[in-house]
Design a protein around this motif. Structure first.
Motif, PDB file in Angstrom:
ATOM      1  N   GLU A  95     -13.171   1.908   7.442  1.00  0.00           N
ATOM      2  CA  GLU A  95     -12.461   0.619   7.729  1.00  0.00           C
ATOM      3  C   GLU A  95     -11.036   0.995   7.940  1.00  0.00           C
ATOM      4  N   ILE A  96     -10.583   1.973   6.978  1.00  0.00           N
ATOM      5  CA  ILE A  96      -9.069   2.405   7.087  1.00  0.00           C
ATOM      6  C   ILE A  96      -8.860   3.040   8.306  1.00  0.00           C
ATOM      7  N   ILE A  97      -9.513   3.862   8.832  1.00  0.00           N
ATOM      8  CA  ILE A  97      -9.385   4.517  10.218  1.00  0.00           C
ATOM      9  C   ILE A  97      -9.181   3.615  11.046  1.00  0.00           C
ATOM     10  N   GLU A  98     -10.105   2.488  11.129  1.00  0.00           N
ATOM     11  CA  GLU A  98      -9.992   1.732  12.327  1.00  0.00           C
ATOM     12  C   GLU A  98      -8.973   0.791  12.163  1.00  0.00           C
ATOM     13  N   ARG A  99      -8.377   0.405  11.238  1.00  0.00           N
ATOM     14  CA  ARG A  99      -7.193  -0.324  10.820  1.00  0.00           C
ATOM     15  C   ARG A  99      -5.791   0.301  10.853  1.00  0.00           C
ATOM     16  N   TYR A 103      -2.164  -1.729  10.319  1.00  0.00           N
ATOM     17  CA  TYR A 103      -1.453  -1.691   9.041  1.00  0.00           C
ATOM     18  C   TYR A 103       0.057  -1.341   9.807  1.00  0.00           C
ATOM     19  N   GLU A 104       0.221  -0.336  10.660  1.00  0.00           N
ATOM     20  CA  GLU A 104       1.524   0.184  10.951  1.00  0.00           C
ATOM     21  C   GLU A 104       2.320  -0.815  11.939  1.00  0.00           C
ATOM     22  N   ASP A 105       1.607  -1.751  12.356  1.00  0.00           N
ATOM     23  CA  ASP A 105       2.253  -2.816  13.398  1.00  0.00           C
ATOM     24  C   ASP A 105       2.482  -4.004  12.664  1.00  0.00           C
ATOM     25  N   THR A 517      -1.818  -5.433  -5.989  1.00  0.00           N
ATOM     26  CA  THR A 517      -2.853  -5.667  -6.989  1.00  0.00           C
ATOM     27  C   THR A 517      -3.923  -4.687  -6.819  1.00  0.00           C
ATOM     28  N   LYS A 518      -4.486  -4.418  -7.860  1.00  0.00           N
ATOM     29  CA  LYS A 518      -5.637  -3.599  -7.852  1.00  0.00           C
ATOM     30  C   LYS A 518      -6.889  -4.348  -7.765  1.00  0.00           C
ATOM     31  N   PRO A 519      -8.081  -3.866  -6.986  1.00  0.00           N
ATOM     32  CA  PRO A 519      -7.964  -2.707  -6.208  1.00  0.00           C
ATOM     33  C   PRO A 519      -7.418  -2.742  -4.953  1.00  0.00           C
ATOM     34  N   PHE A 520      -6.722  -1.689  -4.500  1.00  0.00           N
ATOM     35  CA  PHE A 520      -5.937  -1.666  -3.050  1.00  0.00           C
ATOM     36  C   PHE A 520      -6.291  -0.726  -2.382  1.00  0.00           C
ATOM     37  N   LYS A 521      -5.981  -0.888  -0.920  1.00  0.00           N
ATOM     38  CA  LYS A 521      -6.372   0.074   0.145  1.00  0.00           C
ATOM     39  C   LYS A 521      -5.199   1.041   0.091  1.00  0.00           C
ATOM     40  N   LEU A 522      -5.581   2.162   0.137  1.00  0.00           N
ATOM     41  CA  LEU A 522      -4.357   3.380   0.084  1.00  0.00           C
ATOM     42  C   LEU A 522      -3.296   3.080   1.358  1.00  0.00           C
ATOM     43  N   LEU A 523      -3.886   2.866   2.504  1.00  0.00           N
ATOM     44  CA  LEU A 523      -3.126   2.968   3.935  1.00  0.00           C
ATOM     45  C   LEU A 523      -2.141   1.436   3.655  1.00  0.00           C
ATOM     46  N   GLU A 524      -2.738   0.241   3.007  1.00  0.00           N
ATOM     47  CA  GLU A 524      -1.662  -0.615   2.694  1.00  0.00           C
ATOM     48  C   GLU A 524      -0.628  -0.363   1.916  1.00  0.00           C
ATOM     49  N   LEU A 525      -0.989   0.477   0.838  1.00  0.00           N
ATOM     50  CA  LEU A 525       0.065   0.803  -0.027  1.00  0.00           C
ATOM     51  C   LEU A 525       1.182   1.759   0.566  1.00  0.00           C
ATOM     52  N   THR A 527       1.790   1.840   3.735  1.00  0.00           N
ATOM     53  CA  THR A 527       2.752   0.942   4.660  1.00  0.00           C
ATOM     54  C   THR A 527       3.912   0.019   3.863  1.00  0.00           C
ATOM     55  N   ARG A 528       3.193  -0.361   2.554  1.00  0.00           N
ATOM     56  CA  ARG A 528       4.530  -1.272   1.740  1.00  0.00           C
ATOM     57  C   ARG A 528       5.523  -0.160   1.390  1.00  0.00           C
ATOM     58  N   LEU A 529       5.148   0.968   0.851  1.00  0.00           N
ATOM     59  CA  LEU A 529       6.028   1.936   0.440  1.00  0.00           C
ATOM     60  C   LEU A 529       6.930   2.396   1.681  1.00  0.00           C
ATOM     61  N   GLY A 530       6.367   2.480   2.720  1.00  0.00           N
ATOM     62  CA  GLY A 530       7.320   2.784   4.005  1.00  0.00           C
ATOM     63  C   GLY A 530       8.415   1.693   4.253  1.00  0.00           C
ATOM     64  N   HIS A 531       7.863   0.427   3.776  1.00  0.00           N
ATOM     65  CA  HIS A 531       9.013  -0.533   4.054  1.00  0.00           C
ATOM     66  C   HIS A 531      10.093  -0.326   3.009  1.00  0.00           C
ATOM     67  N   LEU A 532       9.781  -0.148   1.761  1.00  0.00           N
ATOM     68  CA  LEU A 532      10.547   0.139   0.772  1.00  0.00           C
ATOM     69  C   LEU A 532      11.709   1.202   1.204  1.00  0.00           C
ATOM     70  N   ILE A 533      10.993   2.235   1.406  1.00  0.00           N
ATOM     71  CA  ILE A 533      12.028   3.501   1.756  1.00  0.00           C
ATOM     72  C   ILE A 533      12.992   3.279   2.767  1.00  0.00           C
ATOM     73  N   LYS A 534      12.801   2.454   3.478  1.00  0.00           N
ATOM     74  CA  LYS A 534      13.780   2.084   4.723  1.00  0.00           C
ATOM     75  C   LYS A 534      15.055   1.752   4.055  1.00  0.00           C
ATOM     76  N   ARG A 535      15.037   1.239   2.640  1.00  0.00           N
ATOM     77  CA  ARG A 535      16.455   0.991   2.249  1.00  0.00           C
ATOM     78  C   ARG A 535      17.065   1.944   1.335  1.00  0.00           C
ATOM     79  N   MET A 536      16.233   3.177   1.415  1.00  0.00           N
ATOM     80  CA  MET A 536      16.652   4.407   0.679  1.00  0.00           C
ATOM     81  C   MET A 536      17.488   5.150   1.189  1.00  0.00           C
ATOM     82  N   LYS A 537      18.988   5.262   1.076  1.00  0.00           N
ATOM     83  CA  LYS A 537      19.681   6.064   1.903  1.00  0.00           C
ATOM     84  C   LYS A 537      19.715   7.435   1.448  1.00  0.00           C
TER      85      LYS A 537
END
Length: 537
Positions: A95-99, A103-105, A517-525, A527-537
């Protein structure tokens, strides 16, 4: 997940926790027996992939070997098996591979409301529609998050205890004019006067409570579609009036074509405003926007007629200089730097000046990959900043070492499986490609605080905190981080249980940047971390 699989996972976790948390060395025979047990049990209950991996690892060991394992070595050795068990528990790999592309979009929605119960409810419901929702309870923090995250849509509750939602909208109004990001106001008050005032201040929709989720989703989606349509036709950055990054690939390809056909050299320069975050923090984002617009205008006027300036993101700009060698490109940018650094800005009854740093790279016919050449120019830019800023550096193409920005990642969780998996995920993730990454793991909050690792430099930290831990839980750690005078260095992601609504409420109020919230999909986590890192200069 059947009960036998749950029991296996529970036993594996318990054993790993004992080894990795409580023991300094582990006896070799214990490790062998552990693998032997899993190999038999996993295959019996149909968890074949884990059984096969356990047997494979056993094949690398000799039962009669006299050896003591250090826990770091054991963790590395068992990682393939840990990965299989963790992925099976938390997500379905196929499911992760298919999705992955989904997640990226995903669109990012910023939700601003000090009613944490409503925040959690709306976040959960909206994320069922494949959107990423950043929920912020502190309105002032939300304003900063808006600038950092560049969301696809903003939802603001009008009635908040410490700040009126219309005041938040007013503070964002200037920015919203320059970059179309739709806003939706929500309110208990259905009066015509309030609706008209909201529309006059620039909101795109007004929705009264109680909220009908089905209708709410449709109206949000309508705003997202409007934004997408506008973004698709816009090649000009509305704030700076220069080209946006969508213009870069086609222009770069044209320059490369000219290089290949006529052997005409061209240069790429990456420019970055010096200490721009300090300008925003000290004088406000509206003044920061004025600096950006003035900077872009100064650069544009200082360039030659065929040079191209593109706003690459935030305070970073790319300049393409056709038929230009590095020596000439440097002279052009040094002239612009001298002019810009002499422009006075005024705010809060005081005058201040700004500068920029730049890295220049002459594109070679044997290396025309856009991403690679941006990295080379960025390495020269990094060199300019390390040398004191307010200067131009030329990339030494031969014997070049590409330097990346440092980022420190702290994983604080009492579950050794989660620590191992998150460390593996982050170390291999593409979201870290632009950074040199220092990852540290801690088995509880007390170990994290006592290590003082997060106090040893003034660089950026991403902290992933489990909510419930022995000795000191994640909320106590979060509270200590936000009490520090330089707390803005820390971006915090909380890991919580679905049953811990009280903890989620406290985390939002204490300044968590996001939670999952747990349990979570690693790919979703990821993606979320990617958005947070955008603010880290």
């Amino acid at each position: 997940m059947n009960k036998y699989f749950q029991l296996l996972v529970k036993n594996v976790k318990k054993q790993l926790e004992t080894w990795l948390n409580e023991k300094e060395v582990i006896q070799h025979k214990e490790v062998y027996r552990f693998l032997h047990s899993i190999a038999g049990t996993a295959s019996t209950i149909g968890f074949t992939v884990a059984g096969d991996m356990a047997r494979k690892l056993m094949g690398q060991l000799n039962l009669d070997e006299e050896r003591e394992w250090k826990k770091e070595d054991l963790q590395s050795f068992l990682l393939p098996l840990i990965s299989i068990i963790y992925y099976e528990e938390y997500s379905n790999i196929d499911e992760i591979i298919e999705r992955k592309s989904e997640y990226e979009d995903k669109k990012l929605i910023l939700l601003i409301d000090d009613d944490t119960a409503l925040l959690m409810y709306l976040k959960e419901k909206l994320e069922e529609n494949d959107w990423i929702v950043i929920a912020v309870a502190d309105p002032d923090r939300a304003i900063n998050s808006y600038y950092d995250l560049n969301p696809s849509c903003v939802i603001i509750d009008i009635h908040m205890k410490d700040k009126n939602g219309l005041d938040v909208l007013l503070q964002l109004k200037e920015k919203m004019k320059q970059q179309f990001i739709p806003t939706i106001m929500i309110s208990n008050d259905q009066s015509k006067e309030l609706r008209i005032k909201s529309y006059k201040l620039g909101t795109d929709d007004f929705i009264h409570k109680p909220i009908d989720i089905e209708e709410f989703v449709v109206r949000i989606n309508r705003q997202l579609e409007r934004k997408q349509a506008i973004d698709n036709v816009m090649l000009i950055d509305e704030l700076t009036r220069v080209y946006n990054r969508k213009f870069l690939p086609q222009t770069y390809d044209r320059f490369v074509s000219s290089l290949n056909r006529r052997r005409q050299p061209f240069c790429m320069a990456l420019l970055d405003l010096d200490h721009f975050k300090n300008v925003n923090d000290t004088y406000g984002h509206i003044v920061g926007d004025e600096v950006l617009a003035t900077f872009a205008d100064t650069v544009r006027k200082g360039l030659r007629i065929n040079d191209i300036i593109i706003r690459y993101g935030g305070e970073e700009f790319i300049i393409l200089l056709p038929e230009t060698k590095t020596r000439e490109a440097k002279l052009v940018l040094e002239r612009i730097l001298k002019e810009f650094s002499n422009i006075p800005f005024e705010a809060n009854d005081e005058e201040f000046y700004c500068s920029f740093s730049s890295g220049i790279h002459e594109v070679q016919s044997n290396e025309t990959d856009l991403k690679k050449n941006i990295e080379i120019a960025d390495a020269a830019l990094y060199e300019a900043k390390q040398a004191g800023r307010n200067q131009i550096k030329v990339a030494a193409v031969h014997n070049l070492e590409i330097k990346k920005k440092p980022i420190h990642v702290g994983i604080v969780d009492d579950d050794p499986i989660i620590r191992t998996m998150l460390e593996d995920l982050i170390s291999k993730s593409k979201i870290m490609d632009d950074f040199t990454v220092d990852i540290q793991t801690f088995k509880d909050g007390m170990e994290f605080i006592e290590a003082d690792w997060h106090l040893k430099n003034n660089e950026q930290f991403l902290i992933i905190l489990d909510g419930m831990m022995p000795r000191m839980d994640g909320l106590e750690v979060l509270q200590k981080l936000r009490a520090l005078p330089y707390q803005e260095r820390f971006t915090v992601m909380m890991l919580t249980s679905r049953k811990s609504e009280h903890d989620i409420t406290r985390a939002l109020k204490l300044g968590a940047d996001d939670y999952i919230t747990k349990p979570f999909k690693l790919l979703e986590l990821e993606t979320r971390l990617g958005h947070l890192i955008k603010r880290m200069k």
